[in-house]
Design a protein around this motif. Structure first.
Motif, short mmCIF file in Angstrom:
data_model
loop_
_atom_site.label_atom_id
_atom_site.label_comp_id
_atom_site.label_asym_id
_atom_site.label_seq_id
_atom_site.Cartn_x
_atom_site.Cartn_y
_atom_site.Cartn_z
N ARG A 118 11.36 -1.78 -3.91
CA ARG A 118 10.60 -2.23 -5.08
C ARG A 118 11.35 -3.31 -5.85
O ARG A 118 10.74 -4.23 -6.41
N ALA A 119 12.69 -3.20 -5.89
CA ALA A 119 13.48 -3.95 -6.87
C ALA A 119 14.18 -5.19 -6.34
O ALA A 119 14.67 -5.99 -7.14
N PHE A 120 14.26 -5.38 -5.00
CA PHE A 120 15.07 -6.46 -4.46
C PHE A 120 14.29 -7.34 -3.48
O PHE A 120 13.53 -6.84 -2.64
N TYR A 121 14.51 -8.64 -3.59
CA TYR A 121 14.16 -9.55 -2.50
C TYR A 121 15.15 -9.25 -1.37
O TYR A 121 16.35 -9.04 -1.62
N GLY A 155 15.48 0.38 1.30
CA GLY A 155 15.44 1.84 1.30
C GLY A 155 15.94 2.41 -0.02
O GLY A 155 15.97 1.73 -1.05
N LEU A 156 16.34 3.67 0.02
CA LEU A 156 16.86 4.33 -1.19
C LEU A 156 18.34 4.01 -1.37
O LEU A 156 19.10 3.96 -0.40
N GLY A 157 18.74 3.77 -2.61
CA GLY A 157 20.13 3.44 -2.89
C GLY A 157 20.60 4.06 -4.19
O GLY A 157 19.93 4.92 -4.79
N ASP A 158 21.75 3.59 -4.64
CA ASP A 158 22.42 4.17 -5.78
C ASP A 158 21.82 3.65 -7.10
O ASP A 158 21.83 2.44 -7.35
N PRO A 159 21.31 4.53 -7.95
CA PRO A 159 20.74 4.08 -9.22
C PRO A 159 21.77 3.44 -10.14
O PRO A 159 21.43 2.58 -10.97
N ASP A 160 23.05 3.84 -10.01
CA ASP A 160 24.09 3.21 -10.83
C ASP A 160 24.30 1.75 -10.41
O ASP A 160 24.59 0.90 -11.26
N VAL A 161 24.19 1.50 -9.12
CA VAL A 161 24.29 0.11 -8.63
C VAL A 161 23.11 -0.70 -9.17
O VAL A 161 23.29 -1.84 -9.62
N LEU A 162 21.92 -0.12 -9.14
CA LEU A 162 20.75 -0.81 -9.65
C LEU A 162 20.92 -1.15 -11.14
O LEU A 162 20.60 -2.27 -11.57
N GLN A 163 21.45 -0.21 -11.89
CA GLN A 163 21.66 -0.46 -13.31
C GLN A 163 22.69 -1.57 -13.53
O GLN A 163 22.53 -2.41 -14.42
N ALA A 164 23.72 -1.59 -12.69
CA ALA A 164 24.73 -2.65 -12.81
C ALA A 164 24.13 -4.02 -12.49
O ALA A 164 24.45 -5.02 -13.14
N VAL A 165 23.24 -4.07 -11.50
CA VAL A 165 22.56 -5.32 -11.18
C VAL A 165 21.71 -5.76 -12.36
O VAL A 165 21.71 -6.94 -12.75
N LYS A 166 20.98 -4.83 -12.96
CA LYS A 166 20.16 -5.14 -14.13
C LYS A 166 21.02 -5.69 -15.27
O LYS A 166 20.64 -6.64 -15.96
N ASP A 167 22.19 -5.08 -15.45
CA ASP A 167 23.08 -5.48 -16.53
C ASP A 167 23.95 -6.68 -16.13
O ASP A 167 24.68 -7.21 -16.97
N GLU A 168 23.87 -7.07 -14.85
CA GLU A 168 24.74 -8.12 -14.29
C GLU A 168 26.20 -7.81 -14.60
O GLU A 168 26.97 -8.65 -15.08
N HIS A 180 0.82 -1.21 0.00
CA HIS A 180 0.00 0.00 0.00
C HIS A 180 0.86 1.27 0.00
O HIS A 180 0.34 2.38 -0.20
N LYS A 181 2.17 1.12 0.19
CA LYS A 181 3.07 2.27 0.23
C LYS A 181 3.84 2.46 -1.07
O LYS A 181 4.54 3.47 -1.24
N GLY A 182 3.74 1.50 -1.98
CA GLY A 182 4.47 1.63 -3.23
C GLY A 182 4.48 0.32 -3.99
O GLY A 182 4.02 -0.71 -3.48
N PRO A 183 5.00 0.33 -5.19
CA PRO A 183 4.98 -0.87 -6.03
C PRO A 183 5.95 -1.94 -5.55
O PRO A 183 6.94 -1.65 -4.86
N TRP A 184 5.65 -3.17 -5.89
CA TRP A 184 6.53 -4.31 -5.64
C TRP A 184 6.82 -4.94 -7.01
O TRP A 184 5.96 -5.53 -7.62
N GLY A 185 8.05 -4.75 -7.48
CA GLY A 185 8.44 -5.25 -8.77
C GLY A 185 8.36 -4.15 -9.83
O GLY A 185 7.78 -3.08 -9.61
N PRO A 186 8.98 -4.40 -11.00
CA PRO A 186 9.73 -5.62 -11.31
C PRO A 186 10.96 -5.76 -10.42
O PRO A 186 11.51 -4.77 -9.95
N VAL A 187 11.36 -7.02 -10.20
CA VAL A 187 12.51 -7.29 -9.33
C VAL A 187 13.74 -7.56 -10.19
O VAL A 187 13.65 -8.07 -11.30
N HIS A 188 14.89 -7.22 -9.61
CA HIS A 188 16.15 -7.34 -10.35
C HIS A 188 17.23 -8.10 -9.59
O HIS A 188 18.26 -8.43 -10.19
N GLY A 189 17.02 -8.35 -8.28
CA GLY A 189 18.08 -9.02 -7.55
C GLY A 189 17.70 -9.36 -6.12
O GLY A 189 16.54 -9.21 -5.70
N VAL A 190 18.72 -9.82 -5.39
CA VAL A 190 18.57 -10.24 -3.99
C VAL A 190 19.52 -9.40 -3.15
O VAL A 190 20.69 -9.22 -3.52
#
Length: 315
Positions: A123-126, A95-108, A34-44
């Motif tokens: 939203r993005a991590f298990y 919580g909030l983190g680095d968008p560059d790290v998120l992009q690296a996870v997406k790109d593996e 109820h506080k925000g979206p869940w997914g799409p997920v990109h990592g653990v």
């Protein structure tokens, strides 16, 4: 990019990887959707709890605290390697983190330094919390490290990710140190080896009877669910309802004891009068029927009856 697994699929993936999984009551609907979206997920994402004790740590991660509502993760990995599932959906762990790290996870791809906190990690991590004080002194048992490895591999396998999809909280958000006591590089190497080898996991039947009994006791005690006041999530953990029910049961038990005492007095008086009254066969049958109808009273008057019979035989 992937759609989050359903609760059933997550449980199946973890158990297929050889993990012992305990489903905490209510975990399937425990989330912050109820506080925000869940997914799409990109990592653990892996964390440490900064706590000790399984039951209390699981309860904290399920319910959260005054400053941060639960669930605080999706699963808690105990010192003995058991995984306790506490949330299904968005959880307050990254919580909030680095968008560059998120992009690296997406790109593996290799992770860059984390120096920003603007991307929504919940939203993005298990998220999995491993029980450890996080002081650099609390040891990490090998069985717990292996459970972190298996948990991460199970989710990566389900989503067809590589080990690069697994990061630590300290790699996501500036100022975080968890997990402390081992390196995420070494953990990713373990996860990669497991994914590459596709090691057939041991089954839950490999647990000893003592381990199985311990798990059942933890689950049955419901110490994992927090007490509430007039709460609707766990009616049997509602303190107000518990006190009202206990008071009603106590009053009912007291009334039953009063009735029982009256029956004992009446039957005792009947037996005491046997010396002075000659009972017909019909009356004896009626008395026997009364005793048979109240088995709990039979023992209380047996000694009196025996004394009377002995006295008559002596005559």
């Amino acid at each position: 990019m992937a759609t989050p697994m359903t609760a059933d699929r997550l449980v199946a993936a973890l158990r297929a990887e050889g993990l012992t999984v305990v489903e905490v009551d209510g975990w399937r609907t425990n989330n912050r959707n109820h506080k925000g979206p869940w997914g799409p997920v990109h990592g653990v994402m892996i964390h440490h709890t900064v706590t000790s004790g399984t039951a209390s740590s699981v309860a904290l991660c399920y319910g959260g605290h005054s400053n941060l509502p639960g669930p605080l993760c999706h699963g808690v990995i105990a010192k003995d390697g058991v995984v306790y599932l506490v949330g299904n959906g968005r959880a307050n762990h990254a919580g909030l983190g680095d968008p560059d790290v998120l992009q690296a996870v997406k790109d593996e791809a290799p992770l860059p330094p984390d120096n920003e906190a603007t991307a929504d990690g919940n939203r993005a991590f298990y998220g999995f919390e491993a029980i450890n004080l996080g002081d650099g002194k609390d040891l990490w048992p090998e069985v717990q490290l292996e459970a972190i490895e298996r948990t991460s591999a199970a989710i990566c396998r389900a989503h067809q990710w590589t080990e690069r999809a697994v990061i630590g909280h300290l790699e996501w958000q500036p100022g975080k140190v968890d997990p402390r006591g081992f390196t995420m590089a070494s953990m990713r190497a373990r996860i990669g080896d497991r994914l590459e080898a596709n090691t057939p996991p041991p089954q839950e039947e490999d647990m000893t009877p003592e381990q199985a009994a311990q798990l059942k006791k933890l689950h049955d005690q419901r110490a994992l669910a927090p007490w509430t006041y007039k709460g609707a999530t766990f009616p049997d953990r509602d303190a107000f309802n518990f006190l009202v029910t206990t008071d009603a049961n106590a009053s009912k038990a007291l009334a039953g004891l009063v009735t029982l005492a009256a029956k004992v007095d009446a039957l005792t008086a009947t037996v005491a009068d046997l010396d002075d009254v000659e009972l017909s066969p019909e009356q004896l049958a009626e008395l026997a029927a009364k005793v048979a109808a109240s088995p709990v009273l039979a023992e209380s008057i047996a000694e009196l009856v025996a004394d009377k019979l002995a006295a008559r035989l002596a005559e």
